[in-house]
Design a protein around this motif. Structure first.
Motif, PDB file in Angstrom:
ATOM      1  N   SER A 151      82.333  26.092 -76.496  1.00 33.94           N
ATOM      2  CA  SER A 151      83.084  25.584 -77.656  1.00 33.94           C
ATOM      3  C   SER A 151      84.255  26.500 -77.980  1.00 33.94           C
ATOM      4  O   SER A 151      84.396  27.599 -77.413  1.00 33.94           O
ATOM      5  CB  SER A 151      82.157  25.443 -78.864  1.00 33.94           C
ATOM      6  N   ALA A 152      85.084  26.065 -78.907  1.00 32.33           N
ATOM      7  CA  ALA A 152      86.268  26.831 -79.300  1.00 32.33           C
ATOM      8  C   ALA A 152      85.868  28.205 -79.818  1.00 32.33           C
ATOM      9  O   ALA A 152      84.870  28.370 -80.524  1.00 32.33           O
ATOM     10  CB  ALA A 152      87.065  26.059 -80.366  1.00 32.33           C
ATOM     11  N   GLY A 153      86.680  29.194 -79.455  1.00 34.50           N
ATOM     12  CA  GLY A 153      86.402  30.570 -79.852  1.00 34.50           C
ATOM     13  C   GLY A 153      85.520  31.308 -78.869  1.00 34.50           C
ATOM     14  O   GLY A 153      85.301  32.519 -79.017  1.00 34.50           O
ATOM     15  N   GLY A 154      85.002  30.623 -77.864  1.00 30.57           N
ATOM     16  CA  GLY A 154      84.148  31.264 -76.860  1.00 30.57           C
ATOM     17  C   GLY A 154      84.966  31.909 -75.749  1.00 30.57           C
ATOM     18  O   GLY A 154      86.211  31.910 -75.766  1.00 30.57           O
ATOM     19  N   SER A 155      84.279  32.446 -74.775  1.00 30.84           N
ATOM     20  CA  SER A 155      84.967  33.129 -73.676  1.00 30.84           C
ATOM     21  C   SER A 155      84.196  32.924 -72.377  1.00 30.84           C
ATOM     22  O   SER A 155      82.987  32.675 -72.373  1.00 30.84           O
ATOM     23  CB  SER A 155      85.105  34.624 -73.976  1.00 30.84           C
ATOM     24  N   ILE A 156      84.953  33.058 -71.291  1.00 36.21           N
ATOM     25  CA  ILE A 156      84.383  32.995 -69.927  1.00 36.21           C
ATOM     26  C   ILE A 156      84.862  34.235 -69.185  1.00 36.21           C
ATOM     27  O   ILE A 156      86.077  34.500 -69.127  1.00 36.21           O
ATOM     28  CB  ILE A 156      84.836  31.721 -69.191  1.00 36.21           C
ATOM     29  N   ARG A 157      83.901  34.967 -68.615  1.00 42.27           N
ATOM     30  CA  ARG A 157      84.242  36.221 -67.943  1.00 42.27           C
ATOM     31  C   ARG A 157      83.799  36.172 -66.499  1.00 42.27           C
ATOM     32  O   ARG A 157      82.687  35.751 -66.193  1.00 42.27           O
ATOM     33  CB  ARG A 157      83.577  37.405 -68.649  1.00 42.27           C
ATOM     34  N   MET A 158      84.693  36.615 -65.603  1.00 35.96           N
ATOM     35  CA  MET A 158      84.378  36.747 -64.177  1.00 35.96           C
ATOM     36  C   MET A 158      84.467  38.213 -63.802  1.00 35.96           C
ATOM     37  O   MET A 158      85.486  38.864 -64.077  1.00 35.96           O
ATOM     38  CB  MET A 158      85.358  35.923 -63.330  1.00 35.96           C
ATOM     39  N   HIS A 159      83.426  38.708 -63.177  1.00 35.65           N
ATOM     40  CA  HIS A 159      83.451  40.087 -62.685  1.00 35.65           C
ATOM     41  C   HIS A 159      82.616  40.190 -61.413  1.00 35.65           C
ATOM     42  O   HIS A 159      81.922  39.234 -61.034  1.00 35.65           O
ATOM     43  CB  HIS A 159      82.953  41.059 -63.754  1.00 35.65           C
ATOM     44  N   SER A 160      82.674  41.318 -60.747  1.00 35.53           N
ATOM     45  CA  SER A 160      81.997  41.508 -59.455  1.00 35.53           C
ATOM     46  C   SER A 160      81.213  42.802 -59.469  1.00 35.53           C
ATOM     47  O   SER A 160      81.577  43.767 -60.154  1.00 35.53           O
ATOM     48  CB  SER A 160      83.013  41.519 -58.304  1.00 35.53           C
ATOM     49  N   GLU A 161      80.130  42.803 -58.681  1.00 35.50           N
ATOM     50  CA  GLU A 161      79.284  43.989 -58.525  1.00 35.50           C
ATOM     51  C   GLU A 161      78.885  44.123 -57.065  1.00 35.50           C
ATOM     52  O   GLU A 161      78.876  43.143 -56.320  1.00 35.50           O
ATOM     53  CB  GLU A 161      78.031  43.885 -59.404  1.00 35.50           C
ATOM     54  N   TRP A 162      78.563  45.358 -56.665  1.00 37.86           N
ATOM     55  CA  TRP A 162      78.187  45.631 -55.278  1.00 37.86           C
ATOM     56  C   TRP A 162      76.794  46.245 -55.214  1.00 37.86           C
ATOM     57  O   TRP A 162      76.379  46.980 -56.114  1.00 37.86           O
ATOM     58  CB  TRP A 162      79.173  46.614 -54.632  1.00 37.86           C
ATOM     59  N   SER A 163      76.095  45.911 -54.144  1.00 39.33           N
ATOM     60  CA  SER A 163      74.850  46.598 -53.798  1.00 39.33           C
ATOM     61  C   SER A 163      74.958  47.029 -52.341  1.00 39.33           C
ATOM     62  O   SER A 163      76.012  46.897 -51.715  1.00 39.33           O
ATOM     63  CB  SER A 163      73.637  45.683 -54.022  1.00 39.33           C
ATOM     64  N   ARG A 164      73.869  47.511 -51.778  1.00 36.04           N
ATOM     65  CA  ARG A 164      73.930  48.074 -50.425  1.00 36.04           C
ATOM     66  C   ARG A 164      74.279  47.030 -49.377  1.00 36.04           C
ATOM     67  O   ARG A 164      74.994  47.318 -48.415  1.00 36.04           O
ATOM     68  CB  ARG A 164      72.578  48.711 -50.083  1.00 36.04           C
ATOM     69  N   ASP A 165      73.818  45.772 -49.521  1.00 34.60           N
ATOM     70  CA  ASP A 165      74.020  44.774 -48.473  1.00 34.60           C
ATOM     71  C   ASP A 165      74.614  43.468 -48.969  1.00 34.60           C
ATOM     72  O   ASP A 165      74.675  42.496 -48.228  1.00 34.60           O
ATOM     73  CB  ASP A 165      72.695  44.476 -47.771  1.00 34.60           C
TER      74      ASP A 165
END
Length: 480
Positions: free
Chosen positions: A380-394
């Motif tokens: 809804s209005a006032g909300g947010s969408i976030r994209m991010h990345s993470e790494w592990s060993r494989d």
């Protein structure tokens, strides 16, 4: 026709496991019996020859003793020779010297000396020598001779009739051959019966498999007490049935879902067309009807494209054309595309991704695009969408999280099913096809990865895309 039938029969017999096992069993049994019989025959023949040789050796020694005791008194030698020859039936003895010829013989008639084929063999050394001598067809002798030094030298011959022995050995050979033939026949019959009985579980398994049909895929066959050789086969077949049952169920559900989803827009189009034709209408009313129809056509087009993509994704076994992509740049392009829609809904997009990933650019954008469109529909209005990345060993994790309405626990396990939507009202308004997450899941499977959802109703949803880390040194391939 008869030749064709005979040829088919021979081919079927040649493929028969029971026949093969029978032949091998019969061959092995016959071979063992033949080897054992031959060994017994050889032992028996050698024992008989050794017994006769012992008799001949003892007679030579007795006559030689008489020669030494008699000096030149041949009468005593003849008496001793006749005495030794008469003690055993079928024994013939004679003594010769080079100058005088035969100086003593055990019997008046000697078949070896008085036949049409007189004995003419002489020992060459001072050791006993033996021969097998045949006077007539059925009259055989075993002869032993030994030269003794002296002045003059003497040769002692002793022969024993072995016709009875040869007849006995011939009968033994005949009996052995007959026994082998009977053993072969018995082994074939018994072996076939044993093989048929041993292969009965195989026929039972084949009958149970033959009775299975598409409506009986729920049946299982591994519960019976199968032999250990068939237990693994039964378990593997049950696993195959389980996979087939699951595939048939998914295909049935998929077919039913397609029929249901296509029926709705078709009914809408038909209803609007019938309504427009029911009476004469104004141009704006016709334009509104055509605009509504175009919306339904657009929805049908998106649905068909999605279904075609899913069909190709499930059947395409070729490697993807993967490239080393900059994650932030790819996500920035998507954010730029959805920024206008986000501004209209007053939703903030955050692109905090970084690093690189080995993936197909078009498929990666399509997967994240589906996630973003879902997030925008439910935030809804006032909300947010976030994209991010993470790494592990494989692996690399590409994460898309929103602050939207979230997904109920009862729906979280079904949202990847085709045509499923937790909000049916949105589906009816044409805001989705229910195939978005199913497409994302197929794209992740093509990349060798997976997708996982975490959601809290009323607080938001997080979609995590797991990509395996792949070296791009020698990677080639494509997807159609």
């Amino acid at each position: 026709m008869f030749l064709s039938y005979a040829n088919k029969t021979l081919l079927s017999l040649g493929r028969s496991m029971a026949l093969r096992l029978t032949l091998w069993y019969a061959l092995l049994s016959t071979l063992l019996i033949a080897v054992a019989g031959a060994a017994l025959y050889w032992i028996l023949a050698e024992q008989l020859r050794a017994a006769d040789s012992q008799i001949l050796t003892s007679k030579i020694h007795a006559v030689h003793t008489a020669i030494r005791n008699s000096t030149d008194n041949f009468s005593e030698l003849r008496h001793e020779t006749q005495l030794e020859a008469s003690t055993i039936r079928g024994v013939y003895i004679w003594v010769t010297r080079s100058q005088e010829g035969i100086i003593a013989r055990g019997r008046t008639y000697n078949p070896l000396l008085d036949s049409n084929k007189p004995f003419d063999r002489k020992p060459q050394a001072f050791q006993p020598e033996q021969w097998h001598w045949k006077v007539k067809k059925h009259e055989h002798f075993q002869v032993m001779a030994q030269r003794f030094a002296g002045k003059p030298a003497s040769i002692i011959y002793v022969a024993i009739r072995i016709s009875e022995r040869e007849h006995f050995l011939a009968f033994y050979r005949y009996a052995l051959a007959l026994s082998i033939v009977f053993a072969l026949l018995i082994a074939i019959v018994a072996g076939y019966l044993i093989a048929r009985r041993g292969l009965r579980p195989v026929h039972q398994l084949a009958s149970m498999v033959d009775e299975l049909s598409a409506s009986q895929l729920h049946r299982r066959i591994a519960g019976k007490n199968w032999p250990s050789e068939l237990a693994t086969l039964a378990e593997n077949f049950d696993q195959l049935l389980e996979r087939l049952e699951d595939s048939f169920a998914r295909i049935s559900r998929f077919s039913a879902d397609i029929a249901h989803e296509l029926r709705t827009p078709i009914h809408i189009l038909r209803g609007e067309g019938e309504l427009a034709l029911s009476k004469t209408r104004s141009i704006p009313e016709y334009q509104a009807c055509i605009a509504s129809a175009m919306d339904e056509y657009e929805r049908l087009s998106r649905m068909v494209d999605a279904l075609l993509f899913l069909a190709r994704a499930e059947q395409d076994h070729n490697a993807l054309d993967k490239q080393q992509l900059d994650i932030h740049q790819e996500m920035a392009s998507l954010c730029s595309f959805y920024q206008a829609m986000a501004d209209e809904q007053e939703v903030i997009l955050h692109n905090d991704t970084q690093g690189s990933i080995a993936a197909n650019s078009d498929l990666l954008r399509r997967a994240v695009s589906n996630l973003l469109s879902n997030a925008l529909r439910h935030t809804s209005a006032g909300g947010s969408i976030r994209m991010h990345s993470e790494w592990s060993r494989d692996q690399i994790q590409l994460i898309v999280s929103d602050t939207g309405s979230g997904i109920a626990d009862a729906d979280i396990d079904r949202v990847f099913d085709r045509f499923y939507s937790a909000d049916a009202a949105r589906m009816r308004r044409g805001q989705g096809t229910g195939l978005g997450l199913a497409i994302v899941q197929s794209i992740m499977r093509l990349h060798g990865g997976k997708i996982r959802l975490k959601s809290v109703p009323g607080k938001g949803t997080t979609a995590i895309l797991f990509f395996p880390i792949i070296s791009m040194d020698n990677h080639h391939g494509n997807i159609r």
